[in-house]
Design an enzyme around this catalytic site. Sequence first.
Site, PDB file in Angstrom:
ATOM      1  N   ASP A   1    -109.917 -73.715 -20.200  1.00  0.00           N
ATOM      2  CA  ASP A   1    -108.790 -72.834 -19.938  1.00  0.00           C
ATOM      3  C   ASP A   1    -107.480 -73.622 -19.938  1.00  0.00           C
ATOM      4  O   ASP A   1    -107.350 -74.614 -19.216  1.00  0.00           O
ATOM      5  CB  ASP A   1    -109.085 -72.258 -18.536  1.00  0.00           C
ATOM      6  CG  ASP A   1    -108.200 -71.144 -18.102  1.00  0.00           C
ATOM      7  OD1 ASP A   1    -108.166 -70.129 -18.793  1.00  0.00           O
ATOM      8  OD2 ASP A   1    -107.559 -71.288 -17.049  1.00  0.00           O
TER       9      ASP A   1
ATOM     10  N   GLY B   1    -103.618 -69.185 -15.286  1.00  0.00           N
ATOM     11  CA  GLY B   1    -102.422 -69.559 -14.534  1.00  0.00           C
ATOM     12  C   GLY B   1    -101.417 -68.420 -14.466  1.00  0.00           C
ATOM     13  O   GLY B   1    -101.773 -67.249 -14.591  1.00  0.00           O
TER      14      GLY B   1
ATOM     15  N   GLU C   1    -103.121 -59.079 -16.473  1.00  0.00           N
ATOM     16  CA  GLU C   1    -103.652 -59.077 -15.100  1.00  0.00           C
ATOM     17  C   GLU C   1    -102.542 -58.592 -14.170  1.00  0.00           C
ATOM     18  O   GLU C   1    -102.747 -57.654 -13.405  1.00  0.00           O
ATOM     19  CB  GLU C   1    -104.116 -60.488 -14.718  1.00  0.00           C
ATOM     20  CG  GLU C   1    -104.644 -60.605 -13.288  1.00  0.00           C
ATOM     21  CD  GLU C   1    -105.081 -62.039 -12.918  1.00  0.00           C
ATOM     22  OE1 GLU C   1    -104.810 -62.978 -13.689  1.00  0.00           O
ATOM     23  OE2 GLU C   1    -105.694 -62.193 -11.836  1.00  0.00           O
TER      24      GLU C   1
ATOM     25  N   ASP D   1    -114.292 -63.399 -10.959  1.00  0.00           N
ATOM     26  CA  ASP D   1    -113.086 -64.226 -11.080  1.00  0.00           C
ATOM     27  C   ASP D   1    -113.189 -65.478 -10.184  1.00  0.00           C
ATOM     28  O   ASP D   1    -113.403 -66.565 -10.688  1.00  0.00           O
ATOM     29  CB  ASP D   1    -111.840 -63.404 -10.737  1.00  0.00           C
ATOM     30  CG  ASP D   1    -110.591 -63.871 -11.450  1.00  0.00           C
ATOM     31  OD1 ASP D   1    -110.696 -64.713 -12.344  1.00  0.00           O
ATOM     32  OD2 ASP D   1    -109.503 -63.379 -11.098  1.00  0.00           O
TER      33      ASP D   1
HETATM   34  N1  ADE Z   1    -107.195 -69.097 -12.320  1.00  0.00           N
HETATM   35  C1  ADE Z   1    -108.132 -68.767 -11.427  1.00  0.00           C
HETATM   36  N2  ADE Z   1    -108.136 -67.449 -11.217  1.00  0.00           N
HETATM   37  C2  ADE Z   1    -107.164 -66.920 -12.001  1.00  0.00           C
HETATM   38  C3  ADE Z   1    -106.676 -65.628 -12.219  1.00  0.00           C
HETATM   39  N3  ADE Z   1    -107.184 -64.554 -11.589  1.00  0.00           N
HETATM   40  N4  ADE Z   1    -105.651 -65.466 -13.081  1.00  0.00           N
HETATM   41  C4  ADE Z   1    -105.129 -66.529 -13.706  1.00  0.00           C
HETATM   42  N5  ADE Z   1    -105.552 -67.775 -13.539  1.00  0.00           N
HETATM   43  C5  ADE Z   1    -106.561 -67.977 -12.682  1.00  0.00           C
HETATM   44 ZN    ZN Z   2    -109.518 -65.465 -14.093  1.00  0.00          ZN
END
Ligand code: ADE
Ligand code: ZN
Length: 345
Positions: free
Chosen positions: A142, A173, A203, A281
């Site tokens: 990632d 991130g 998100e 997640d």
């Molecule tokens: N890293 C860990 N969890 C995350 C999330 N929900 N969104 C973006 N980066 C992340």
């Molecule tokens: Zn994530």
Amino acid sequence: MISPELTRFIAGLPKAELHVHHIGAASPHIVAELAARYEGTTAVPADPAQVEAFYDFRDFSHFLQIYPQIVDLVRTPEDLWTLIHGVGGDMAAQQVRYAELTVTPQPHLARGFAPQEFCEVIEDARRRVEADFGTILRWCFDIPGIPGPPAEQTLSIALGHRPDGLVSLGLGGAEAGVSRSQFAPYFAAARAAGLHSVPHAGEVTDAEYVWQAVRDLGAERVAHGIRGVEDPALLEHLAEHGITLEVCPTSNVCTRAVPSLAEHPLPALVAAGVPITVNTDDPPMFGTDLNREYAVAAELLSLDEKGVADLARAAVEASFLGAEGKAALLAEIDAYAGQNSSAPT
Ligand code: ADE
Ligand code: ZN
């Protein structure tokens, strides 16, 4: 609330998980153990109950402030190995047979891990997880949401060291103001080298970010993507092209991406024909696990045992497991659903 029978059915159901971060999946017990090891140099509590309380996020940016403090506890190869091996054991206890674990190498490299060493440790842990618990792990490397050197280092370790378990490139991130499109060159290089594309988008940002992930990064699945619900044309595109959203309902409530589970867009996404999978997640950070997320989905979507087994099948289908592995896991789900069906005959 779902029935106790359905809860039991979910607990025993063989499952696959496609969206879970290695740091975010570390148990409070392991986090507390690492915090004790580095007492005096960390603000993370050395007691598992206090670790759970530490994970009380005000919003997504607060979550992104806390997260690096847990990353910072991983200081030696042994720390990293122990964390991943523990995550594998926790997954196996949930009947997770296959998981794509999102790993963000760059902050570990910035804290002194050499790329080769990092890959050797996670690969050794991956093999031991499979040998000890039977759970197959694969990696999504990632990019931590920062173009330039952090993105270059991620691509370099992915393509230059290419651990056997690596299947995809991700992008996580911060999201707000961080256009997905600017990462196009990294994703183009990764895809040309045979890696799959699985960026976070939509998100906490809007549907335009999901479009960017799809159009400019060639996303085959999108992490979260829930704000895509605001754009019918996007939903149609996702449905038509079979682009799966990795939905993490409790995460979205804990980061305040959505106000409540009752207002989660999962039912609207399903109604629009968008392929979805259900995921955790960062499970202990959000006080959840995969069984609980399946229960949440069952409630939001009014699923019965067949519907829940279909969720597990969807995760296998959308995974980057090979054809043989997929067939074996699907057969295991079918056998379990057949044996445990409480439907009247
Ligand atoms: N890293 C860990 N969890 C995350 C999330 N929900 N969104 C973006 N980066 C992340
Ligand atoms: Zn994530």
